[in-house]
Every structure is written in structure tokens, then in C-alpha cells.
Design an enzyme around this catalytic site. Structure first.
Site, PDB file in Angstrom:
ATOM      1  N   HIS A  39       0.840  -1.197   0.000  1.00 38.12           N
ATOM      2  CA  HIS A  39       0.000   0.000   0.000  1.00 38.12           C
ATOM      3  C   HIS A  39       0.876   1.250   0.000  1.00 38.12           C
ATOM      4  CE1 HIS A  39      -3.095  -2.660   2.210  1.00 38.12           C
ATOM      5  NE2 HIS A  39      -3.675  -2.320   1.072  1.00 38.12           N
ATOM      6  N   CYS A  94      -1.858   0.247  10.001  1.00 39.97           N
ATOM      7  CA  CYS A  94      -2.882  -0.688   9.515  1.00 39.97           C
ATOM      8  C   CYS A  94      -3.889  -1.092  10.578  1.00 39.97           C
ATOM      9  CB  CYS A  94      -2.235  -1.974   9.018  1.00 39.97           C
ATOM     10  SG  CYS A  94      -0.935  -1.780   7.812  1.00 39.97           S
TER      11      CYS A  94
END
Length: 249
Positions: A156, A241
Site C-alpha cells: 500500500h 494498519c
């Protein structure tokens, strides 16, 4: 936040080799992560656990929150799409308006880096151009500027870069596709040091596996708050996250 699944070790991997993850150790690490927020004065709301979803602890990927709007994500990883229902219920109960990323768009919250009125969105294996377009349309009424960023070297965007309170984007250069995209970019010496969560009052939540970067942050006047998240890092996770920060609305 969402507590880890007992099936954590079965989580998806894209850019690193698999090594065994211990669910019991991960639970202890998650407790320490939660405690760091509480100690910094934050309240914690838990999303209903999803024990059958190995990656469900990475709750950041399921939603993007901006102002009073919660945009429910649609992951490029089909296996993760069932994770969003619990998050949507949780943010709706907290009073947020709900919007959705719809097909053919895909978007993971881990690809979205917000600072001020600028929203960088990684175009990655989990987020495509249509997902970015839809997010930009949802955020336009807020006056946000959405900037697409290429991501090919990491899972990501926020696996590669995050932002300090002053807007400086920090990252581990070997996994950053194009540092020139960011107005101010500063490289850090450790990959896990590229991930910070702003706790307020100059406190930066960071992985304990980035001591050199922590020292660098201290030299810039910040207070690193170090947590051990080693089991989650085995699954390409980071301090960003495992939570979604929400402001009162």
C-alpha cells in the site's frame, strides 16, 4: 480497532516471503498497541471480530474517514471484501454518514494518506483508478485535493510513506516509487520507520523495530511511542494498519 483473527498466520502476502506468525503473541502485541492509544488519551472502539478473516485486524483497509463521512472500501483482494460489513456498522453507530466504493472501483484504506486538505492515494494492486476517482468525488465537497500516487514496490502507499504533523512525508526510499510526488519528502533509514501514527502533542506511534528512525524523530522534537508489532509485520502490517483514528463529529 479490531482484534486479530486466530487465523492471522493465513493472511495474504504480496511483497515479502512468508514466515510463521503466532496468533497468541500477536494478541499480546495488539493489547500493547491498544494500550499505547489509551495511555495517550484516546478512546478505543472495537469493530466486531471477524475470526474467519485472517487479515481482519488490519482495519484501516476497510474504510476512509474524512470529516463526517465514512467511505467504505472495496478491496482489490476479493478475499478481504467481507471485512467491511463490521466496520461499516461500527462507524454508522458512531454517527458517520456512509458512502461506498462500487465496482469496477477498488480501494484499500491503506492506500490513503491524508494531511491537511491533501489526500494522496496509492494506485496499487489493491486500489485502481476508478476507486481513486470515486473517492475524489466523495471528498470534493470538503475541498480536498486528491493526488494519485504510483505504488508498485509495496503493498500500500502507507506501507511506503506516512506524514509527520508538519506535513513532511517520510518514507523508506527503496520502496517509494516517486518521492517527487510529495511536496516535502524525507527518507528514513529503516523500512518500519516509514510508518507513524500521530497521537497528538508531538507523540508518534512507531514500531520498536525502527530505533534509528526513532532517534531521528527525537532529534526533530517528536516523542516516539514504540510498540512491538512483529507478528503483524510478518503479514506486511504496520502501526498504521491496525487502527482508524476518528475525530468527534
Amino acid at each position: 480497532m479490531r482484534r486479530p483473527s486466530p487465523r492471522l498466520a493465513d493472511g495474504l502476502l504480496t511483497h515479502i516471503e512468508r514466515s510463521p506468525a503466532d496468533a497468541d503473541i500477536a494478541m499480546k502485541e495488539w493489547d500493547g498497541y491498544v494500550r499505547a492509544f489509551v495511555d495517550a488519551g484516546w478512546g478505543v472502539s472495537e469493530v466486531e471480530p471477524a475470526p474467519d478473516c485472517p487479515d481482519s485486524v488490519f482495519v484501516e483497509d476497510t474504510v476512509v474517514v474524512y470529516g463526517d463521512l465514512a467511505v467504505v472500501a472495496r478491496s482489490g483482494a476479493v478475499e478481504r471484501r467481507s471485512e467491511t460489513e463490521g466496520t461499516e456498522n461500527a462507524v454508522a453507530e458512531l454517527g458517520y454518514r456512509i458512502a461506498h466504493i462500487d465496482a469496477p472501483g477498488v480501494l484499500d484504506g491503506g492506500d490513503v494518506l491524508k494531511h491537511g486538505g491533501t489526500v494522496y492515494v496509492g494506485q496499487s494492486g489493491r486500489t485502481n483508478a476508478d476507486g481513486i476517482r470515486q473517492l475524489a468525488e466523495y471528498l470534493a465537497p470538503f475541498g480536498a485535493t486528491v493526488i494519485a500516487v504510483p505504488v508498485t514496490k509495496a503493498l500500500h502507499l502507507k506501507s511506503a510513506v506516512t506524514a509527520l504533523p508538519d506535513g513532511t512525508v517520510i518514507g523508506y526510499e527503496p520502496v517509494v516509487d516517486d518521492p517527487s510526488v510529495f511536496q516535502v519528502f524525507r527518507p528514513v533509514p529503516e523500512e518500519s520507520g516509514a510508518h507513524v501514527v500521530l497521537l497528538g502533542d508531538g507523540k508518534l506511534l512507531m514500531s520498536s523495530r525502527a530505533p534509528e528512525t526513532a532517534a531521528l524523530m527525537r532529534s526533530r522534537g517528536y516523542e516516539p511511542v514504540l510498540v512491538d508489532i512483529g507478528e503483524f509485520e510478518k503479514l506486511e502490517g504496520s502501526v498504521t494498519c491496525l487502527s482508524v483514528r476518528l475525530r468527534g463529529i
